[in-house]
Design an enzyme around this catalytic site. Structure first.
Site, PDB file in Angstrom:
ATOM      1  N   HIS A  14       1.113  -1.202   0.073  1.00 60.48           N
ATOM      2  CA  HIS A  14      -0.085   0.073   0.154  1.00 60.48           C
ATOM      3  C   HIS A  14       0.898   1.079   0.107  1.00 60.48           C
ATOM      4  CE1 HIS A  14      -3.933   2.340   1.439  1.00 60.48           C
ATOM      5  NE2 HIS A  14      -2.646   3.125   1.174  1.00 60.48           N
ATOM      6  N   HIS A  16       1.509   5.355  -1.683  1.00 58.30           N
ATOM      7  CA  HIS A  16       1.132   6.573  -2.426  1.00 58.30           C
ATOM      8  C   HIS A  16       2.289   7.140  -3.117  1.00 58.30           C
ATOM      9  CE1 HIS A  16      -2.962   6.677  -0.715  1.00 58.30           C
ATOM     10  NE2 HIS A  16      -1.963   6.291   0.105  1.00 58.30           N
ATOM     11  N   LYS A 100      -9.292  -0.109  -5.865  1.00 57.48           N
ATOM     12  CA  LYS A 100      -9.322   0.476  -4.618  1.00 57.48           C
ATOM     13  C   LYS A 100     -10.760   1.043  -4.198  1.00 57.48           C
ATOM     14  CE  LYS A 100      -7.956   2.273  -0.706  1.00 57.48           C
ATOM     15  NZ  LYS A 100      -6.589   2.904  -0.232  1.00 57.48           N
ATOM     16  N   HIS A 137     -10.169   1.241   1.685  1.00 57.67           N
ATOM     17  CA  HIS A 137     -10.198   2.081   2.846  1.00 57.67           C
ATOM     18  C   HIS A 137     -11.485   2.133   3.858  1.00 57.67           C
ATOM     19  CE1 HIS A 137      -8.401   6.118   4.490  1.00 57.67           C
ATOM     20  NE2 HIS A 137      -9.806   6.155   4.919  1.00 57.67           N
ATOM     21  N   HIS A 175      -4.417  -0.539   5.818  1.00 56.46           N
ATOM     22  CA  HIS A 175      -4.183   0.297   6.852  1.00 56.46           C
ATOM     23  C   HIS A 175      -4.842  -0.015   8.143  1.00 56.46           C
ATOM     24  CE1 HIS A 175      -6.673   3.100   4.953  1.00 56.46           C
ATOM     25  NE2 HIS A 175      -5.780   3.543   4.157  1.00 56.46           N
ATOM     26  N   ASP A 248       1.685   2.678   3.457  1.00 51.06           N
ATOM     27  CA  ASP A 248       0.779   3.732   3.085  1.00 51.06           C
ATOM     28  C   ASP A 248       1.660   5.171   3.131  1.00 51.06           C
ATOM     29  OD1 ASP A 248      -1.613   5.214   2.932  1.00 51.06           O
ATOM     30  OD2 ASP A 248      -2.198   5.401   4.806  1.00 51.06           O
TER      31      ASP A 248
HETATM   32  C1  NCD Z   1      -3.412   9.253   2.212  1.00 45.54           C
HETATM   33  C2  NCD Z   1      -2.757  10.069   1.116  1.00 45.54           C
HETATM   34  O1  NCD Z   1      -2.342  11.071   1.329  1.00 45.54           O
HETATM   35  O2  NCD Z   1      -2.833  10.146  -0.126  1.00 45.54           O
HETATM   36  N1  NCD Z   1      -3.084   9.688   3.377  1.00 45.54           N
HETATM   37  C3  NCD Z   1      -3.193   9.263   4.521  1.00 45.54           C
HETATM   38  O3  NCD Z   1      -3.310   9.731   5.739  1.00 45.54           O
HETATM   39  N2  NCD Z   1      -2.800   7.803   4.644  1.00 45.54           N
HETATM   40  C4  NCD Z   1      -4.578   8.841   1.613  1.00 45.54           C
HETATM   41  C5  NCD Z   1      -4.973   7.271   2.420  1.00 45.54           C
HETATM   42  O4  NCD Z   1      -4.389   6.487   2.268  1.00 45.54           O
HETATM   43  O5  NCD Z   1      -5.743   7.471   3.340  1.00 45.54           O
HETATM   44 ZN    ZN Z   2      -3.019   4.935   1.707  1.00 53.13          ZN
END
Ligand code: NCD
Ligand code: ZN
Length: 345
Positions: A14, A16, A100, A137, A175, A248
């Site tokens: 997971h 970003h 997702k 999520h 998460h 995450d």
């Molecule tokens: C994530 C993001 O900034 O894209 N932020 C987070 O607090 N985890 C999005 C997410 O996974 O909820």
């Molecule tokens: Zn995330």
């Protein structure tokens, strides 16, 4: 005492990466430690089609440093208008590894998410038939529900029903932050698993709210009380194949975090393995680290394990208080702290 540990190269289930210049500068941090990563689709605009995902994958691959072996695994952002045929085609072509589901407005860049989970049932039925993994999520967005209760409420309102209605659908509860989520995943069938972030293993909500507000410890779902953290640590280090690594890592510039309306997200990628192994060491579970980091995820996703290995050594590691992305400051997870393990390579 174990002073060095070598495991199969891990994957991040997971993550970003963002896009553009930020993406180009954060990809190397992940590619340094991980062989593959499940890349979240919450860009603006979101990655909703096979075509968009294939193009995004190409942009990520172009940012992987020469000589580094790294494969991004793409996800489809589910909306009220998802085209199940396109999703199935994208999965069959190997563009999509998963899809997702964000409840609309649950987190960063989720405005295009699903407004009603049940309306997505026809798409979930198709995903079950095609054996496409659903990443969730798991938080309700109902303003009447306290932010600390939103994960548990999501289980009660939606997740139990999804698991019951689609008994073969592979679901990753992303998460997780509560003992309720641990209990739910444990009692569910082998087709239900969860990722756990380093931050939710290290901190409880005090770290966010005591001694002044601590924006760099703020992410979604928010860290909960200590009893939940302890149950996440137990689950992660239990050896159960239902729990695996997902950082995450969610980069936001320092300026966007230290603001009157600070962004949610912790930039965990740069020292992710050092962060996780610290927890396994503290729990006396170093022998279970490889399972969590490198074996359970591939087994769940029906992918081969990685053949290469990585080594971590017991050594002082001073995490820099701040890194730079696009010439701007960004604070990494554990920024300014000293850890007791170092990634060797
Ligand atoms: C994530 C993001 O900034 O894209 N932020 C987070 O607090 N985890 C999005 C997410 O996974 O909820
Ligand atoms: Zn995330």
């Amino acid at each position: 005492m174990t002073d060095s540990i070598t495991i199969r190269r891990p994957d991040d289930w997971h993550l970003h990466f963002r896009d553009g210049d930020v993406m180009r500068e954060v990809v190397p941090y992940t590619a340094r430690q991980f062989a593959r990563a499940i890349v979240m689709p919450n860009l603006t605009p979101p990655v909703t089609t096979t075509e968009l995902a294939a193009a995004y994958r190409d942009r990520i691959l172009a940012a992987v440093p020469a000589g580094v072996d790294f494969t991004p695994l793409m996800t489809c952002y589910l909306t009220d208008n998802t085209d199940a045929d396109d999703l199935a085609r994208g999965a069959a072509k190997g563009v999509f590894t998963a899809a997702k589901m964000y409840p609309a407005n649950a987190t960063t860049n989720s405005a295009a998410g699903v407004t009603n989970v049940e309306k997505l049932y026809p798409v979930l039925a198709r995903m079950e038939a095609e054996d496409i993994v659903l990443c969730i999520h798991g938080e309700v967005t109902d303003h009447a529900i306290d932010v600390f209760d939103r994960e548990k409420e999501f289980i009660d309102r939606h997740l139990r029903a999804i698991a019951a209605n689609f008994p073969k659908l592979r679901v990753v509860f992303e998460h997780i932050t509560t003992s309720d989520a641990v209990d739910f995943v444990m009692q569910a069938g082998p087709n239900v698993a969860a990722t756990i972030t380093p931050q939710h293993l290290h901190i409880n909500r005090n770290a966010m709210l005591v001694g002044g507000i601590q924006p760099h410890n703020y992410c979604l779902p928010v860290a909960k009380r200590e009893s939940h953290r302890l149950s996440l640590r137990k689950a992660a280090t239990s050896g159960s194949p239902k729990f695996f690594l997902g950082t995450d890592s969610a980069p936001h510039l320092r300026s966007a975090k230290e603001s009157a309306c600070g962004c949610a997200g912790i930039f965990g990628a740069p020292y992710a393995l050092e962060s996780y192994i610290t927890v396994f060491d503290e729990e006396g579970a170093l022998d279970r680290f490889e399972g969590f980091a490198s074996l359970h995820g591939p087994a769940f996703y029906k992918l081969p394990v990685n053949e290469a290995t990585v080594t971590l050594e017991r050594a002082e590691l001073a995490v820099p208080p701040c890194l730079h992305v696009t010439g701007e400051e960004i604070v990494p997870w554990h920024g300014g702290q000293t850890l007791g393990w170092k990634f060797v390579g």
